[in-house]
Design a protein around this motif. Sequence first.
Motif, mmCIF file in Angstrom:
data_model
loop_
_atom_site.group_PDB
_atom_site.id
_atom_site.type_symbol
_atom_site.label_atom_id
_atom_site.label_comp_id
_atom_site.label_asym_id
_atom_site.label_seq_id
_atom_site.Cartn_x
_atom_site.Cartn_y
_atom_site.Cartn_z
ATOM 1 N N LEU A 1 11.987 22.548 -4.270
ATOM 2 C CA LEU A 1 11.247 21.313 -4.033
ATOM 3 C C LEU A 1 12.058 20.438 -3.076
ATOM 4 O O LEU A 1 13.280 20.525 -3.044
ATOM 5 C CB LEU A 1 11.051 20.575 -5.369
ATOM 6 C CG LEU A 1 10.029 19.411 -5.364
ATOM 7 C CD1 LEU A 1 8.629 19.946 -5.137
ATOM 8 C CD2 LEU A 1 10.074 18.622 -6.665
ATOM 9 N N ASN A 2 11.356 19.585 -2.309
ATOM 10 C CA ASN A 2 12.095 18.685 -1.408
ATOM 11 C C ASN A 2 12.228 17.262 -1.975
ATOM 12 O O ASN A 2 12.387 16.301 -1.236
ATOM 13 C CB ASN A 2 11.480 18.681 -0.011
ATOM 14 C CG ASN A 2 10.021 18.291 -0.020
ATOM 15 O OD1 ASN A 2 9.464 17.995 -1.067
ATOM 16 N ND2 ASN A 2 9.403 18.297 1.148
ATOM 17 N N VAL A 3 12.170 17.171 -3.286
ATOM 18 C CA VAL A 3 12.473 15.919 -3.988
ATOM 19 C C VAL A 3 13.569 16.267 -4.998
ATOM 20 O O VAL A 3 13.490 17.311 -5.650
ATOM 21 C CB VAL A 3 11.231 15.363 -4.738
ATOM 22 C CG1 VAL A 3 11.545 14.006 -5.365
ATOM 23 C CG2 VAL A 3 10.037 15.262 -3.813
ATOM 24 N N ASP B 1 6.690 13.966 7.313
ATOM 25 C CA ASP B 1 6.745 14.676 6.037
ATOM 26 C C ASP B 1 6.710 16.177 6.267
ATOM 27 O O ASP B 1 6.078 16.660 7.200
ATOM 28 C CB ASP B 1 5.562 14.284 5.147
ATOM 29 C CG ASP B 1 5.739 14.761 3.723
ATOM 30 O OD1 ASP B 1 6.851 14.592 3.195
ATOM 31 O OD2 ASP B 1 4.799 15.324 3.140
ATOM 32 N N SER C 1 8.464 11.965 -7.359
ATOM 33 C CA SER C 1 8.585 10.738 -6.560
ATOM 34 C C SER C 1 8.316 9.512 -7.422
ATOM 35 O O SER C 1 9.042 8.514 -7.351
ATOM 36 C CB SER C 1 7.601 10.765 -5.381
ATOM 37 O OG SER C 1 7.940 11.795 -4.476
ATOM 38 N N GLU D 1 7.821 11.687 -1.653
ATOM 39 C CA GLU D 1 6.506 11.988 -1.090
ATOM 40 C C GLU D 1 6.006 10.659 -0.499
ATOM 41 O O GLU D 1 6.028 9.630 -1.190
ATOM 42 C CB GLU D 1 5.582 12.511 -2.199
ATOM 43 C CG GLU D 1 4.257 13.067 -1.718
ATOM 44 C CD GLU D 1 3.245 11.991 -1.397
ATOM 45 O OE1 GLU D 1 2.544 12.111 -0.368
ATOM 46 O OE2 GLU D 1 3.154 11.015 -2.165
ATOM 47 N N TYR E 1 3.268 22.677 -5.876
ATOM 48 C CA TYR E 1 4.283 22.025 -5.031
ATOM 49 C C TYR E 1 3.936 20.554 -4.841
ATOM 50 O O TYR E 1 4.795 19.681 -4.905
ATOM 51 C CB TYR E 1 4.404 22.742 -3.674
ATOM 52 C CG TYR E 1 5.721 22.471 -2.969
ATOM 53 C CD1 TYR E 1 6.852 23.235 -3.251
ATOM 54 C CD2 TYR E 1 5.845 21.446 -2.039
ATOM 55 C CE1 TYR E 1 8.070 22.997 -2.622
ATOM 56 C CE2 TYR E 1 7.053 21.194 -1.405
ATOM 57 C CZ TYR E 1 8.164 21.976 -1.695
ATOM 58 O OH TYR E 1 9.367 21.718 -1.066
ATOM 59 N N ASN E 2 2.656 20.284 -4.628
ATOM 60 C CA ASN E 2 2.221 18.892 -4.453
ATOM 61 C C ASN E 2 2.313 18.106 -5.761
ATOM 62 O O ASN E 2 2.716 16.942 -5.776
ATOM 63 C CB ASN E 2 0.790 18.841 -3.907
ATOM 64 C CG ASN E 2 0.693 19.386 -2.487
ATOM 65 O OD1 ASN E 2 1.662 19.337 -1.734
ATOM 66 N ND2 ASN E 2 -0.460 19.911 -2.119
ATOM 67 N N ARG F 1 5.929 17.263 -6.506
ATOM 68 C CA ARG F 1 6.445 16.223 -5.606
ATOM 69 C C ARG F 1 6.002 14.833 -6.021
ATOM 70 O O ARG F 1 6.785 13.896 -6.039
ATOM 71 C CB ARG F 1 5.904 16.439 -4.185
ATOM 72 C CG ARG F 1 6.642 17.438 -3.404
ATOM 73 C CD ARG F 1 6.133 17.385 -1.965
ATOM 74 N NE ARG F 1 6.947 16.490 -1.170
ATOM 75 C CZ ARG F 1 6.593 15.967 -0.014
ATOM 76 N NH1 ARG F 1 5.384 16.211 0.471
ATOM 77 N NH2 ARG F 1 7.402 15.206 0.656
#
Lengths: 450, 450
Positions: free
Chosen positions: A204-206, B56, A114, B77, A106-107, A110
């Motif tokens: 995902l939040n992107v 965040d 980004s 991010e 997940y990281n 992101r």
Amino acid sequence: MTRKIRLGAFLPGGGQHIASWRHPDQPADGATNFEFHKQLALTAERGLFDAYFLADGLATSFGGTSEGGSARIAGFEPVTLFAALAPLTRHLGFIATASTTYEEPYNTARKFASLDLISGGRAGWNVVTTATEAAARNFNLDRQHPHAFRYARAQEHIEVVKALWDSFEDDVFIRDKESGEFFDRTKLHRTNHHGAHFKVEGPLNVPRSPQGHPIVVQAGQSDDGRNLAAATAEVVFTAHQHLHTAQEFYRDIKARAVGHGRDPNHILIMPGVSPFVGRTEEEAREKYERLTSLILEKDGVSLLNGLTGGTLDLTGYDLDGPLPPAPPTEGMKSRQALIRQIADENNFTIRQLYQWVASARGHFTIIGSAVQVADTLQEWFENEGADGFNILPPWLPTGLDDFIDLVVPELQRRGLFRTAYEGRTLRENLGLPFPQNRWAARAAHLAAAE
Amino acid sequence: MTRKIRLGAFLPGGGQHIASWRHPDQPADGATNFEFHKQLALTAERGLFDAYFLADGLATSFGGTSEGGSARIAGFEPVTLFAALAPLTRHLGFIATASTTYEEPYNTARKFASLDLISGGRAGWNVVTTATEAAARNFNLDRQHPHAFRYARAQEHIEVVKALWDSFEDDVFIRDKESGEFFDRTKLHRTNHHGAHFKVEGPLNVPRSPQGHPIVVQAGQSDDGRNLAAATAEVVFTAHQHLHTAQEFYRDIKARAVGHGRDPNHILIMPGVSPFVGRTEEEAREKYERLTSLILEKDGVSLLNGLTGGTLDLTGYDLDGPLPPAPPTEGMKSRQALIRQIADENNFTIRQLYQWVASARGHFTIIGSAVQVADTLQEWFENEGADGFNILPPWLPTGLDDFIDLVVPELQRRGLFRTAYEGRTLRENLGLPFPQNRWAARAAHLAAAE
């Protein structure tokens, strides 16, 4: 469109050659100097390079257990650095290394999405499993996981990241101020991954980034590594000393990719090349000798130890004698074999070996005039040895300037390299296809079947 | 030096108020628009703000289980975004949120040290434990860890990060090209941490950054949260509706800090403030009413659900009736209590409640002329309610411009706010001391004892 050579530039601010920081041209604090990295990025863009490439490790070379290139003992985390360089450039791609073993998908998803958004589609992820014991000890382990475990986790990690990158379809956003509808909920998707190593619900939040997916890069040489690259990578970085081994690798990866149902043109093979370029061969050789003369014995020995997985203790051996055998390691198996091969083929003493690998750590070193360097690149490019090259200038910034000022015009004259950037994104410049969102593809398939 | 008000700016590109993206001034795509974030950073710097602050989360608001502010469904991010903004600014600090629950300390330490290097000493880390079930499900869990576990892990995580930031002493680098000595090995230190949650050998592979340590920020309100902040934070972000609760919090945190052997002036309390500013009170009220009129019922209901931990189902309730009780949650305990308090104190209906919290989610909303807003800030600042404020402009960019054009000059006239940046780093601008490296301090102590 004629096939063109793709060029990446490996530009660690501390220099590639272990003694490069001692060279008069190179800022001694280059590794941690942001302005110097900015200068390198602008120079690479002047040279029309496809991408700026940075390796990465998750431990400090320390206590003689790893590479002796002590100028590289500390530096920037690559994604953070590249994010800072992106708005200062317009065309250059940025390929950052990140670990599948010590990060969560997940990281990972992101930060690369980004970077891709910030750069307008110029991000790449060099996937590594991080093969050092020192890194393991920074992440709650006593010893690193076995090679096979790391590669299985890597494969699943990439799979999850790619699925997360597809969370939002490209046309998900409505943003109708009048109605208050911001997005189309039917075009936002959970990942719902349940695997051996990860459980990730998503989305995902992107949002989906300009390239659809940032470019996935791999450098695996072992059988596990080659399979992973063939299945998932779009660019493969590799180290060869000879055209014939490069060809074996090139054909093998392309064949494995076809075995995975992929178009072999959608996976680019880019061997590393460390060029010493002069206006004459003699001038090039002088540049090589000059850097070689700056290597301290202890740094050379430490370099060999690092390149063979940190298990080779050369204490007490005659540096002008042969390389002793090294015990097997769980990390860097293929690099270890390559170093051994170089020693054997050339009948090198320990000293000669570290002098040779000091500039490129096993990558191909070419010493010659612009014409000679271009001849070699052309030969590899036209004979299934390479789709392009990752250039590792031995010292900076002059090693990079030499290549741009001398070799690039020669390649352009031969019609082998661009004279201007063609595309808006790294993907477009590399000539790689835009990956359709899996959910949109599925919807289109279902609609067609009705 | 006279004590000055410190100002942070909360500038999510998607806007703070849940309907802000529908406002004519705000770009509807602000959340994922890099150029808009650049504009916001330059504006905050024009207003002499100490720092740009970004919250965040590690999950997407999705399916009505979280905040209805759907413009915030996807974004950057924060560390990656701030790295990109740093070279485009000169004075503004950047405080990014990162999770102690879902990241590893080695990675956390690296990215903030890198941001600090890139920005020349303008990085801050807002420490959060990430209190949503949705995030847990993105990181291999079925349910999130209990509150106490998250805070214990957070404390250890911060401890390890701070130790890693001290790996290199400030004068470790020799960089003598002549001798080939790059660094002084006696000034590079392993961390050797063995704790309940982490085992980290170190050293970090990023040098000590310009601020020594990036600024550590915390926003804990619970007893665990307050203890963590008092022990480790240099800036505390907090939400209050009244001066008297802000004072209780202020005095409590300062007292706890003293209990940890700290100077109470080295921990700054900065409540959040959402200002609607006009040239007159009436104009300010019109701005408030305009944004309120843009809230959709479903988004208001979803916002309340999100703010109370995702457990409050308002389906079937009359929006013009009172708020029903919510079951307890493992996340966001204090925010849940605050929302309840606001409803009770004001005797709000569900609709009135979501209208009120829509702009600042429980932070203090001030509607008034520049003089009225300045009066309130001054009152809090001079009466142990605040050392400064985190300004949450309800919509962007105009809400930020209003504050800078109307309130900042009023604060400057009163001598309460800077007229130019004083320092080179965020730490210097905040008036916080440079943290001595623990190893250098130990060496100095030993030398003094001899």
